[in-house]
Scaffold this active site. Structure first.
Site, mmCIF file in Angstrom:
data_model
loop_
_atom_site.group_PDB
_atom_site.id
_atom_site.type_symbol
_atom_site.label_atom_id
_atom_site.label_comp_id
_atom_site.label_asym_id
_atom_site.label_seq_id
_atom_site.Cartn_x
_atom_site.Cartn_y
_atom_site.Cartn_z
ATOM 1 N N LYS A 26 0.833 -1.213 0.000
ATOM 2 C CA LYS A 26 0.000 0.000 0.000
ATOM 3 C C LYS A 26 0.869 1.265 0.000
ATOM 4 C CE LYS A 26 -2.159 -0.867 3.905
ATOM 5 N NZ LYS A 26 -1.537 -2.139 4.343
ATOM 6 N N ARG B 79 -0.280 -8.337 13.456
ATOM 7 C CA ARG B 79 -0.840 -7.323 12.547
ATOM 8 C C ARG B 79 -1.777 -7.987 11.532
ATOM 9 N NH1 ARG B 79 4.577 -4.758 10.644
ATOM 10 N NH2 ARG B 79 3.318 -3.477 9.239
ATOM 11 N N ARG C 160 11.500 -0.643 10.354
ATOM 12 C CA ARG C 160 10.438 -0.430 11.326
ATOM 13 C C ARG C 160 10.540 -1.438 12.464
ATOM 14 N NH1 ARG C 160 4.874 0.256 8.058
ATOM 15 N NH2 ARG C 160 4.169 -0.779 9.959
ATOM 16 N N ARG D 217 12.021 -5.682 4.677
ATOM 17 C CA ARG D 217 11.939 -4.312 4.162
ATOM 18 C C ARG D 217 12.663 -3.271 5.015
ATOM 19 N NH1 ARG D 217 5.413 -3.002 4.299
ATOM 20 N NH2 ARG D 217 5.352 -2.720 6.551
ATOM 21 N N ARG E 292 -9.313 1.358 8.988
ATOM 22 C CA ARG E 292 -8.998 -0.033 9.325
ATOM 23 C C ARG E 292 -10.131 -0.696 10.097
ATOM 24 N NH1 ARG E 292 -3.031 0.876 9.099
ATOM 25 N NH2 ARG E 292 -1.949 -1.105 9.306
HETATM 26 P P1 AMP Z 1 0.984 0.795 8.941
HETATM 27 O O1 AMP Z 1 2.191 1.615 8.685
HETATM 28 O O2 AMP Z 1 -0.216 1.290 8.183
HETATM 29 O O3 AMP Z 1 1.219 -0.681 8.751
HETATM 30 O O4 AMP Z 1 0.612 0.994 10.494
HETATM 31 C C1 AMP Z 1 1.498 0.620 11.525
HETATM 32 C C2 AMP Z 1 0.755 0.485 12.833
HETATM 33 O O5 AMP Z 1 0.144 1.731 13.176
HETATM 34 C C3 AMP Z 1 -0.396 -0.514 12.810
HETATM 35 O O6 AMP Z 1 0.031 -1.847 13.058
HETATM 36 C C4 AMP Z 1 -1.285 0.028 13.935
HETATM 37 O O7 AMP Z 1 -0.769 -0.285 15.206
HETATM 38 C C5 AMP Z 1 -1.140 1.541 13.755
HETATM 39 N N1 AMP Z 1 -2.139 2.087 12.810
HETATM 40 C C6 AMP Z 1 -1.910 2.663 11.595
HETATM 41 N N2 AMP Z 1 -3.054 3.065 11.011
HETATM 42 C C7 AMP Z 1 -4.053 2.724 11.871
HETATM 43 C C8 AMP Z 1 -5.472 2.853 11.839
HETATM 44 N N3 AMP Z 1 -6.094 3.402 10.778
HETATM 45 N N4 AMP Z 1 -6.164 2.392 12.902
HETATM 46 C C9 AMP Z 1 -5.557 1.856 13.975
HETATM 47 N N5 AMP Z 1 -4.233 1.672 14.064
HETATM 48 C C10 AMP Z 1 -3.466 2.110 13.032
#
Ligand code: AMP
Length: 218
Positions: free
Chosen positions: A13, A174, A163, A129, A90
């Site tokens: 994404k 996740r 990360r 990554r 989400r």
């Molecule tokens: P991402 O970079 O989108 O994979 O997000 C990393 C982490 O941030 C996720 O595993 C969640 O803990 C938190 N996170 C990001 N976006 C959201 C969201 N829309 N709702 C809840 N938690 C989020």
């Protein structure tokens, strides 16, 4: 045009959102990036979110909805022709909030691109990554190394970061959160006729082409 990129962690994404941002006049809103920035800056929000993120769970809806609302307010007047939402919504509550936030600003959601990938491939993808610490360009130990070792292709700097939540144990959590809380959004948006699925297992350029086709006429 406003679009959501939906898919499990590691589906690509962020990579595709960046490509779309570079090639079209769209503004990328990534709650993951915003939350990581808050953690790095040590803000109150960052302190609340950091532990949750390290466990691979979802941060409470009100916090992420607040982040998106704030960003849309700052972007008043619109610096682009619409938003690419990466990692938001989400949950169903977040999707309902997004509908409301867009409506309040005289906008609407046009397309939801679902990136389909199988779980086993994701763990391998995510574990390899890393990204440029300066411009955020994404790389991978196997699939996409910088052309010159240790130098970012995009901005030429030489610092890279991984990360903290990109390790196997957290990735599994996740994925679990994705299947339980986020996957129901596919039905939610299918009922609105907004979903287009793309094969997230293809290479980056092919996925990008499929997304462009899916956006045609939106
Ligand atoms: P991402 O970079 O989108 O994979 O997000 C990393 C982490 O941030 C996720 O595993 C969640 O803990 C938190 N996170 C990001 N976006 C959201 C969201 N829309 N709702 C809840 N938690 C989020």
């Amino acid at each position: 045009m406003n679009l959501v990129l939906l898919g499990p962690p590691g589906a690509g994404k962020g990579t595709q959102a960046k490509l779309l941002e570079d090639s079209r006049s769209l503004v990328k809103l990534s709650t993951g990036d915003m939350l990581r920035a808050a953690v790095a800056a040590g803000t109150e929000l960052g302190r609340k979110a950091g532990d949750i993120m390290e466990r691979g769970q979802l941060v409470p809806d009100d916090l992420v909805i607040g982040l998106i609302a704030e960003r849309m307010d700052k972007d008043e007047g619109g610096s682009g022709e619409g938003y690419i939402l990466d990692g938001f919504p989400r949950t169903i509550a977040q999707a309902e909030a997004l509908d409301r936030l867009l409506k309040e600003r005289g906008k609407k959601l046009d397309r939801v691109i679902v990136m389909e990938v199988d779980d086993d491939a994701l763990v391998e993808r995510i574990a390899g990554r890393f990204a440029c610490a300066f411009c955020g360009e994404g790389y991978h130990d196997i699939y996409k190394l910088p052309k010159v070792k240790g130098v970012c292709d995009r901005c030429g700097s030489s610092g890279f970061v991984r990360r903290r939540d990109d390790n196997e144990e957290v990735v599994r959590a996740r994925l679990q959160a994705y299947h339980a809380q986020t996957e129901p959004l596919i039905d939610y948006y299918t009922r609105q006729g907004k979903v287009r699925a793309v094969d997230g297992m293809a290479d980056i350029a092919t996925v990008s082409k499929e997304i462009s086709q899916a956006l045609a006429g939106a």
